[in-house]
Scaffold this active site. Structure first.
Site, PDB file in Angstrom:
ATOM      1  CB  THR A 137      -7.519  -2.784  71.288  1.00 18.88           C
ATOM      2  OG1 THR A 137      -7.534  -3.025  69.890  1.00 18.88           O
ATOM      3  CG2 THR A 137      -7.902  -1.320  71.477  1.00 18.88           C
ATOM      4  CG  ASP A 138      -4.434  -4.633  67.184  1.00 23.85           C
ATOM      5  OD1 ASP A 138      -5.631  -4.353  67.410  1.00 23.85           O
ATOM      6  OD2 ASP A 138      -4.090  -5.524  66.387  1.00 23.85           O
ATOM      7  CD  GLU A 139      -9.902  -2.530  66.678  1.00 22.08           C
ATOM      8  OE1 GLU A 139     -10.633  -1.614  66.314  1.00 22.08           O
ATOM      9  OE2 GLU A 139     -10.289  -3.701  66.845  1.00 22.08           O
ATOM     10  CE1 TYR A 163     -12.887  -1.211  71.951  1.00 24.73           C
ATOM     11  CE2 TYR A 163     -11.732  -1.662  69.888  1.00 24.73           C
ATOM     12  CZ  TYR A 163     -11.943  -1.931  71.228  1.00 24.73           C
ATOM     13  OH  TYR A 163     -11.196  -2.905  71.864  1.00 24.73           O
ATOM     14  CE  LYS A 167      -9.628  -0.762  75.345  1.00 22.04           C
ATOM     15  NZ  LYS A 167     -10.055  -1.361  76.658  1.00 22.04           N
ATOM     16  CG  ASN A 192      -8.975  -8.438  65.499  1.00 22.63           C
ATOM     17  OD1 ASN A 192      -8.177  -7.517  65.366  1.00 22.63           O
ATOM     18  ND2 ASN A 192     -10.237  -8.344  65.139  1.00 22.63           N
ATOM     19  CG  ASN A 193      -8.205 -11.832  72.143  1.00 26.86           C
ATOM     20  OD1 ASN A 193      -8.100 -12.276  73.273  1.00 26.86           O
ATOM     21  ND2 ASN A 193      -7.327 -10.966  71.662  1.00 26.86           N
ATOM     22  CG  LEU A 203     -14.980 -12.011  60.716  1.00 31.28           C
ATOM     23  CD1 LEU A 203     -15.850 -11.421  59.625  1.00 31.28           C
ATOM     24  CD2 LEU A 203     -13.513 -11.993  60.282  1.00 31.28           C
ATOM     25  CB  VAL A 219     -17.138 -10.456  53.239  1.00 34.84           C
ATOM     26  CG1 VAL A 219     -15.724  -9.898  53.137  1.00 34.84           C
ATOM     27  CG2 VAL A 219     -17.118 -11.898  53.733  1.00 34.84           C
TER      28      VAL A 219
HETATM   29  P1  NAD Z   1     -16.766  -7.880  75.597  1.00 33.20           P
HETATM   30  O1  NAD Z   1     -17.572  -6.813  74.947  1.00 33.20           O
HETATM   31  O2  NAD Z   1     -17.028  -9.301  75.259  1.00 33.20           O
HETATM   32  O3  NAD Z   1     -16.913  -7.759  77.191  1.00 33.20           O
HETATM   33  C1  NAD Z   1     -16.910  -6.538  77.866  1.00 33.20           C
HETATM   34  C2  NAD Z   1     -17.445  -6.768  79.274  1.00 33.20           C
HETATM   35  O4  NAD Z   1     -17.422  -5.504  79.975  1.00 33.20           O
HETATM   36  C3  NAD Z   1     -18.892  -7.264  79.306  1.00 33.20           C
HETATM   37  O5  NAD Z   1     -18.998  -8.334  80.217  1.00 33.20           O
HETATM   38  C4  NAD Z   1     -19.687  -6.059  79.775  1.00 33.20           C
HETATM   39  O6  NAD Z   1     -20.851  -6.405  80.516  1.00 33.20           O
HETATM   40  C5  NAD Z   1     -18.660  -5.355  80.658  1.00 33.20           C
HETATM   41  N1  NAD Z   1     -18.934  -3.918  80.801  1.00 33.20           N
HETATM   42  C6  NAD Z   1     -19.247  -3.031  79.818  1.00 33.20           C
HETATM   43  N2  NAD Z   1     -19.462  -1.809  80.362  1.00 33.20           N
HETATM   44  C7  NAD Z   1     -19.235  -1.923  81.693  1.00 33.20           C
HETATM   45  C8  NAD Z   1     -19.270  -1.008  82.783  1.00 33.20           C
HETATM   46  N3  NAD Z   1     -19.579   0.274  82.595  1.00 33.20           N
HETATM   47  N4  NAD Z   1     -18.974  -1.473  84.026  1.00 33.20           N
HETATM   48  C9  NAD Z   1     -18.663  -2.783  84.218  1.00 33.20           C
HETATM   49  N5  NAD Z   1     -18.637  -3.684  83.229  1.00 33.20           N
HETATM   50  C10 NAD Z   1     -18.909  -3.267  81.986  1.00 33.20           C
HETATM   51  O7  NAD Z   1     -15.246  -7.481  75.327  1.00 33.20           O
HETATM   52  P2  NAD Z   1     -13.972  -8.407  75.123  1.00 33.20           P
HETATM   53  O8  NAD Z   1     -13.859  -8.747  73.693  1.00 33.20           O
HETATM   54  O9  NAD Z   1     -13.964  -9.478  76.146  1.00 33.20           O
HETATM   55  O10 NAD Z   1     -12.813  -7.352  75.442  1.00 33.20           O
HETATM   56  C11 NAD Z   1     -12.325  -7.178  76.764  1.00 33.20           C
HETATM   57  C12 NAD Z   1     -11.256  -6.118  76.770  1.00 33.20           C
HETATM   58  O11 NAD Z   1     -10.193  -6.505  75.902  1.00 33.20           O
HETATM   59  C13 NAD Z   1     -11.747  -4.750  76.279  1.00 33.20           C
HETATM   60  O12 NAD Z   1     -11.143  -3.760  77.081  1.00 33.20           O
HETATM   61  C14 NAD Z   1     -11.238  -4.683  74.849  1.00 33.20           C
HETATM   62  O13 NAD Z   1     -10.994  -3.345  74.464  1.00 33.20           O
HETATM   63  C15 NAD Z   1      -9.953  -5.482  74.952  1.00 33.20           C
HETATM   64  N6  NAD Z   1      -9.518  -6.147  73.709  1.00 33.20           N
HETATM   65  C16 NAD Z   1     -10.390  -6.967  73.024  1.00 33.20           C
HETATM   66  C17 NAD Z   1      -9.941  -7.617  71.875  1.00 33.20           C
HETATM   67  C18 NAD Z   1     -10.849  -8.558  71.105  1.00 33.20           C
HETATM   68  O14 NAD Z   1     -10.468  -9.028  70.028  1.00 33.20           O
HETATM   69  N7  NAD Z   1     -12.044  -8.902  71.610  1.00 33.20           N
HETATM   70  C19 NAD Z   1      -8.627  -7.449  71.434  1.00 33.20           C
HETATM   71  C20 NAD Z   1      -7.768  -6.609  72.156  1.00 33.20           C
HETATM   72  C21 NAD Z   1      -8.238  -5.980  73.308  1.00 33.20           C
HETATM   73  P1  TYD Z   2     -14.553  -7.435  64.198  1.00 27.58           P
HETATM   74  O1  TYD Z   2     -14.721  -8.840  64.659  1.00 27.58           O
HETATM   75  O2  TYD Z   2     -15.707  -6.496  64.363  1.00 27.58           O
HETATM   76  O3  TYD Z   2     -13.227  -6.878  64.895  1.00 27.58           O
HETATM   77  P2  TYD Z   2     -12.431  -5.481  64.668  1.00 27.58           P
HETATM   78  O4  TYD Z   2     -13.253  -4.576  63.844  1.00 27.58           O
HETATM   79  O5  TYD Z   2     -12.273  -4.985  66.063  1.00 27.58           O
HETATM   80  O6  TYD Z   2     -11.145  -5.873  64.018  1.00 27.58           O
HETATM   81  O7  TYD Z   2     -14.173  -7.455  62.657  1.00 27.58           O
HETATM   82  C1  TYD Z   2     -13.002  -8.119  62.194  1.00 27.58           C
HETATM   83  C2  TYD Z   2     -12.871  -7.819  60.718  1.00 27.58           C
HETATM   84  O8  TYD Z   2     -13.972  -8.426  60.015  1.00 27.58           O
HETATM   85  C3  TYD Z   2     -12.938  -6.335  60.395  1.00 27.58           C
HETATM   86  O9  TYD Z   2     -12.038  -6.064  59.308  1.00 27.58           O
HETATM   87  C4  TYD Z   2     -14.369  -6.113  59.930  1.00 27.58           C
HETATM   88  C5  TYD Z   2     -14.727  -7.447  59.293  1.00 27.58           C
HETATM   89  N1  TYD Z   2     -16.160  -7.849  59.390  1.00 27.58           N
HETATM   90  C6  TYD Z   2     -16.846  -8.222  58.234  1.00 27.58           C
HETATM   91  O10 TYD Z   2     -16.300  -8.222  57.117  1.00 27.58           O
HETATM   92  N2  TYD Z   2     -18.159  -8.591  58.360  1.00 27.58           N
HETATM   93  C7  TYD Z   2     -18.804  -8.592  59.568  1.00 27.58           C
HETATM   94  O11 TYD Z   2     -20.018  -8.923  59.607  1.00 27.58           O
HETATM   95  C8  TYD Z   2     -18.077  -8.219  60.734  1.00 27.58           C
HETATM   96  C9  TYD Z   2     -18.735  -8.226  62.087  1.00 27.58           C
HETATM   97  C10 TYD Z   2     -16.744  -7.856  60.600  1.00 27.58           C
END
Ligand code: NAD
Ligand code: TYD
Length: 361
Positions: A137-139, A163, A167, A192-193, A203, A219
């Site tokens: 992640t970019d975080e 988190y 990472k 963020n995806n 969000l 928010v």
């Molecule tokens: P998610 O929380 O939707 O899915 C995570 C999956 O991992 C789930 O299916 C969960 O059951 C599985 N999991 C958790 N613990 C486990 C374990 N101990 N063993 C096996 N499986 C396990 O997450 P996501 O949003 O799909 O993110 C996937 C990856 O991409 C993560 O590594 C996250 O850090 C990274 N990422 C996410 C975003 C985003 O915006 N969602 C952005 C950048 C990077």
């Molecule tokens: P989130 O989807 O949790 O992603 P991340 O924290 O990993 O970027 O949140 C995206 C942005 O939205 C973040 O700045 C926090 C904000 N947010 C709210 O304002 N209200 C909410 O209920 C949630 C879940 C997030």
């Protein structure tokens, strides 16, 4: 010799990004062994269209289980590991960091170590072809001020939430396995995806569902925090590109060139929901917006400089934010069964825990 019909091992392939990736990979003719613990965020329903498809093998198990991971590698002989599995929600990491340390740090270590053992036993051609792609992640880079340049691959790590810290630790382990053991590691750091199958604690899906149901739209803080949004299919395409063409040991930043303030994202969601599900009694959904107590340590701004992956590997995001958002709203409106299936008692408990005590600002 490892042939291209060899499967890949995907971890976390029942989660949001992982399931989108698996569906695309199999749609393109590939095979997947999918190791997922099926936590609250993992949902086999995301992969319902692959039921009885011999190209997809679902294994319910833990990446921290070294014996299981070792056995899967020996039995299936994957040509690559694409590692998505993680605890991924910042607010949950603030409420209960333990699971983040366990899965994100110890789990990634276990996977790297088992991958190293498996990879060491391959013949030279197989070794050369093998890849371990670590999805991050970019975080890990921390927070930007409005005037700062976007994160590049050389930006110093400065994680601010549990988190992000876990990472960051996993990224360092992945890097160390390349430098110390020569394991062919690639790392991607994405913004963020959003898109189909995202668990409605994040969000965009949270706001879509609340807006639809006339619930308040919480928010955090002043709503001016900025994220760089990327449609999930673009992220999956970038991962395939890095897997195919990425230089070993390198990291690639992936972003959408779509910086938006949270308040603008929520307002845009309200507009699309109003249009697709007009409700005169409810009035404009933007009236439901409520500024609530901020997230502790809330990163102000994320922005990705994705010029390296563009220049070296010719990847660009394809989906405009406004188009992707409309597709995403439409998907949630059309998949009410999926929505109901994820809103279990545990989900309701989380919503109560995270929001009931956040006072209005
Ligand atoms: P998610 O929380 O939707 O899915 C995570 C999956 O991992 C789930 O299916 C969960 O059951 C599985 N999991 C958790 N613990 C486990 C374990 N101990 N063993 C096996 N499986 C396990 O997450 P996501 O949003 O799909 O993110 C996937 C990856 O991409 C993560 O590594 C996250 O850090 C990274 N990422 C996410 C975003 C985003 O915006 N969602 C952005 C950048 C990077
Ligand atoms: P989130 O989807 O949790 O992603 P991340 O924290 O990993 O970027 O949140 C995206 C942005 O939205 C973040 O700045 C926090 C904000 N947010 C709210 O304002 N209200 C909410 O209920 C949630 C879940 C997030």
């Amino acid at each position: 010799m490892m042939k291209c019909c060899c499967p890949i091992l995907v971890t976390g392939g029942a989660g949001f990004i992982g399931s989108n990736f698996v569906l695309q990979w199999i749609g393109l003719g590939g095979r997947v062994v999918n190791l997922d613990l099926l936590t609250y965020a993992g949902n086999p329903a995301n992969l319902a269209t692959l039921e009885n498809d011999p190209r997809h093998r679902m294994v319910a198990g833990d990446i921290c289980d070294a014996e299981l991971v070792g056995t899967l590698l020996r039995e299936h002989r994957p040509r690559a590991i694409v590692h998505f599995a993680a605890e991924s929600h910042v607010d949950r990491s603030i409420a209960a960091p333990d699971a983040f340390i366990r899965t994100n740090v110890h789990g990634t270590f276990t996977l790297l170590e088992q991958a190293r053992i498996y990879w060491s036993g391959l013949d030279e051609a197989e070794k050369g072809a093998f890849r371990f792609l670590h999805v991050s992640t970019d975080e890990v880079y921390g927070s930007l001020a409005a005037e700062d340049a976007a994160f590049s691959e050389t930006t110093a790590y400065a994680p601010n939430s549990p988190y992000a810290a876990t990472k960051a630790a996993s990224d360092h382990l992945a890097r160390a396995y390349f430098h110390t053991y020569g394991l062919p590691v690639l790392t991607t750091n994405c913004s963020n995806n959003y898109g189909p199958f995202q668990f409605p604690e994040k969000l965009i899906p949270l706001m879509i569902l609340n807006a639809l149901e006339g619930k308040r739209l919480p928010v955090y803080g002043d709503g001016a925090n900025v994220r760089d949004w990327l449609y999930v299919e673009d992220h999956c395409a970038a991962i395939r590109t890095v897997l195919e063409k990425g230089r070993l040991g390198e990291t690639y930043n992936i972003g959408g060139n779509s910086e938006r303030a949270n308040l603008d994202v929520v307002t845009a969601i309200c507009g699309v929901v109003d249009e697709l599900r007009p409700n005169a009694a409810m009035g404009p959904r933007s009236k439901l917006i409520q500024f609530v107590q901020d997230r502790p340590g809330h990163d102000r701004r994320y922005a990705i400089d994705a010029s390296k992956i563009g220049r070296e590997l010719a990847w660009q995001p394809k989906v405009r934010f406004e188009d992707g958002l409309r597709q995403t709203v439409t998907w949630y409106l059309e998949h009410t069964d999926w929505v109901e299936s994820v809103r279990t008692g545990a989900y309701r408990d989380w919503i109560r825990q995270n929001y009931d005590e956040r006072t209005s600002q």
